[in-house]
Design a protein around this motif. Structure first.
Motif, PDB file in Angstrom:
ATOM      1  N   ASP A 116      52.942  39.557  72.642  1.00 31.25           N
ATOM      2  CA  ASP A 116      52.876  38.231  72.641  1.00 31.25           C
ATOM      3  C   ASP A 116      53.891  37.554  73.508  1.00 31.25           C
ATOM      4  O   ASP A 116      55.019  37.880  73.608  1.00 31.25           O
ATOM      5  N   TYR A 117      53.606  36.532  74.348  1.00 32.10           N
ATOM      6  CA  TYR A 117      54.498  35.712  75.319  1.00 32.10           C
ATOM      7  C   TYR A 117      54.276  34.252  74.951  1.00 32.10           C
ATOM      8  O   TYR A 117      53.397  33.843  74.592  1.00 32.10           O
ATOM      9  N   SER A 118      55.610  33.446  75.313  1.00 34.16           N
ATOM     10  CA  SER A 118      55.306  32.183  75.533  1.00 34.16           C
ATOM     11  C   SER A 118      55.966  31.943  77.001  1.00 34.16           C
ATOM     12  O   SER A 118      56.531  32.552  77.794  1.00 34.16           O
ATOM     13  N   ALA A 119      55.148  30.793  77.698  1.00 35.14           N
ATOM     14  CA  ALA A 119      55.449  30.511  78.848  1.00 35.14           C
ATOM     15  C   ALA A 119      55.389  28.880  79.227  1.00 35.14           C
ATOM     16  O   ALA A 119      54.471  28.174  78.263  1.00 35.14           O
ATOM     17  N   PRO A 171      56.805  32.723  82.093  1.00 35.19           N
ATOM     18  CA  PRO A 171      56.764  33.457  80.812  1.00 35.19           C
ATOM     19  C   PRO A 171      58.380  33.831  80.537  1.00 35.19           C
ATOM     20  O   PRO A 171      59.128  33.906  81.085  1.00 35.19           O
ATOM     21  N   ASP A 172      58.478  33.944  79.138  1.00 36.40           N
ATOM     22  CA  ASP A 172      59.788  34.169  78.714  1.00 36.40           C
ATOM     23  C   ASP A 172      60.373  35.325  78.933  1.00 36.40           C
ATOM     24  O   ASP A 172      61.586  35.769  78.974  1.00 36.40           O
ATOM     25  N   ARG A 173      59.482  36.368  79.678  1.00 41.05           N
ATOM     26  CA  ARG A 173      60.024  37.729  79.997  1.00 41.05           C
ATOM     27  C   ARG A 173      58.893  38.288  80.776  1.00 41.05           C
ATOM     28  O   ARG A 173      57.817  37.759  80.833  1.00 41.05           O
ATOM     29  N   GLU A 174      59.436  39.407  81.647  1.00 43.48           N
ATOM     30  CA  GLU A 174      58.159  39.699  82.415  1.00 43.48           C
ATOM     31  C   GLU A 174      56.925  40.449  81.797  1.00 43.48           C
ATOM     32  O   GLU A 174      57.254  40.805  80.623  1.00 43.48           O
ATOM     33  N   VAL A 175      55.778  39.962  82.225  1.00 45.70           N
ATOM     34  CA  VAL A 175      54.728  40.346  81.458  1.00 45.70           C
ATOM     35  C   VAL A 175      53.969  41.865  82.209  1.00 45.70           C
ATOM     36  O   VAL A 175      53.608  41.494  83.446  1.00 45.70           O
ATOM     37  N   ARG A 208      51.074  29.794  74.744  1.00 46.05           N
ATOM     38  CA  ARG A 208      51.460  31.117  74.240  1.00 46.05           C
ATOM     39  C   ARG A 208      50.216  31.949  74.511  1.00 46.05           C
ATOM     40  O   ARG A 208      49.028  31.555  74.581  1.00 46.05           O
ATOM     41  N   SER A 229      48.663  36.274  74.586  1.00 53.14           N
ATOM     42  CA  SER A 229      48.917  37.695  74.700  1.00 53.14           C
ATOM     43  C   SER A 229      48.473  38.516  75.824  1.00 53.14           C
ATOM     44  O   SER A 229      47.377  38.020  76.243  1.00 53.14           O
TER      45      SER A 229
END
Ligand SMILES: Cc1cc2nc3c(=O)[nH]c(=O)nc-3n(C[C@H](O)[C@H](O)[C@H](O)COP(=O)(O)OP(=O)(O)OC[C@H]3O[C@@H](n4cnc5c(N)ncnc54)[C@H](O)[C@@H]3O)c2cc1C
Length: 355
Positions: free
Chosen positions: A104-107, A126-130, A189, A191
């Protein structure tokens, strides 16, 4: 409370939380099951339950018919386990699959602009690399809309921003919101990664891409990834659009074709004015499958083909490719299903399975 789902023929068991779908439990544990739309409309994730009790969830009646329910089939993207389950799924080995687990990510939305009158481009930080493979998609949560929606990632892997191309579906709740309500600065948000639409690089065969409408997203990611890594194989992109206003990123692909002698770009317009000059359009006219046939003189042997966009375009291209002697094992398709496509869809060819 959690239950266990055993996946045959692998024999592997994964844990599922209360309310977690069978598909989600499998993907998060790194067990890949075939799937596409993610919200019960396309039927790609149909599996057989051998043992145990379950809820069907929001599987549409079109994607999972009554007799299939009676025979114990479920759509893994909607079904949840009531007890431990044993399921049987079609799992094939693929040397090019990276098996990246779903997360899961938020962006934050940092840029949005209309790419055509019906397609909005979104750029998210994104909050971190996807991690994903070029061609794969994410499942986006849209406020006020039940069930996440599938959108293919349009940038190559490793870039700072996630790029999406969102076509407005008439009457569509999620795409309507993404066009009309979503503003720069808002947090979304999702995935990712999902799907098996990626380049079979190990085959080392010339590549054909056909994109219709916002179905340019995946091929754009795949082609930019290939060219950036120095791929020398012949690559052809046929981009179908209704008219010149709906043809987007033409400059980008023309520049890539100028720079890379192994890359050919064939834009084709289907809905030109009747005037003989077609409104000054000098390029190909007609549907994507017709331009595809012309470009290859009807002979596709020795290629791998990747098709992305609306289901009718994909069906027409598959027919053209098969008439030109390219068969199932060399054709990969990402159908951009919506709920109305699923409702109106004809039975699918038993010869061809969407990936
Ligand atoms: C793997 C994958 C990747 C995708 N990638 C992209 C992409 O990169 N870009 C892109 O633009 N799209 C993409 N799509 C398509 C995108 O997911 C859909 O357009 C989106 O889910 C539509 O959501 P919506 O809420 O706007 O429409 P929905 O509300 O789901 O419905 C769409 C239309 O169907 C009608 N409808 C709803 N239910 C029914 C029913 N039961 N019977 C008849 N009609 C019904 C609605 O009224 C509406 O007109 C992709 C789809 C898949 C499967």
């Amino acid at each position: 409370m959690s239950t266990h789902i055993t996946i045959e023929p692998l024999g592997q068991a994964v844990a599922a939380r209360d309310g977690q779908t069978v598909l989600d439990a499998c993907l998060r544990a790194g067990v890949w099951l075939p799937h596409a739309c993610g919200h019960g409309v396309c039927g790609t994730c149909k599996v057989q339950v051998l043992e145990g009790e379950f809820e069907h969830g929001g599987a549409s009646n079109f994607a999972l018919m009554d007799f299939e329910r009676d025979e114990g089939r479920i759509l893994a993207c909607c079904a949840t386990a009531r007890t431990d389950l044993v399921i049987e799924a079609e799992i094939d080995e693929d040397p090019d699959a990276q098996f990246l687990p779903l997360a899961d990510y938020s962006a934050e939305l940092v840029e949005a602009r209309m790419l055509t009158p019906t397609i909005r481009g979104l750029w998210l930080r994104p909050d971190r690399e996807v991690p994903f493979q070029a061609g794969q998609y994410l499942m986006l949560q849209v406020p006020g809309v039940d069930g996440a929606r599938a959108f293919s990632v349009a940038n190559a892997p490793g870039e700072a921003l996630i790029e999406l191309h969102i076509r407005r579906v008439p009457g569509g709740r999620a795409t309507g919101w993404l066009h009309d309500e979503l503003r720069v600065g808002q947090t979304m948000r999702f995935s990712a990664p999902s799907g098996r639409f990626f380049v079979r690089k190990s085959a080392q065969l010339p590549l054909i891409f056909v994109a219709g409408g916002s179905g340019l997203s995946s091929p754009k990611s795949m082609i930019q990834d290939l060219l950036a890594e120095g791929c020398r194989l012949p690559i052809t992109l046929v981009q179908g659009a209704r008219n010149i206003d709906e043809l987007y990123f033409r400059d980008l692909f023309e520049a890539l074709a100028d720079k890379h002698p192994n890359f050919a770009y064939v834009p084709v317009l289907s809905d030109l004015p009747d005037s003989p000059d077609g409104g000054d359009w000098a390029g190909a006219r007609g549907y994507a499958h017709e331009a595809l046939k012309t470009q290859f003189a009807g002979d596709f042997r020795g290629h791998k083909a990747y098709l992305c966009g609306p289901p009718p375009m994909i069906e027409a291209c598959i027919k053209t490719l098969m008439q030109g002697r390219l068969f199932e094992r060399d054709i990969y398709a990402e159908k951009f299903f919506t709920a109305s496509d699923a409702a109106g869809s004809a039975p699918r060819s038993p010869l061809f399975r969407s990936l």
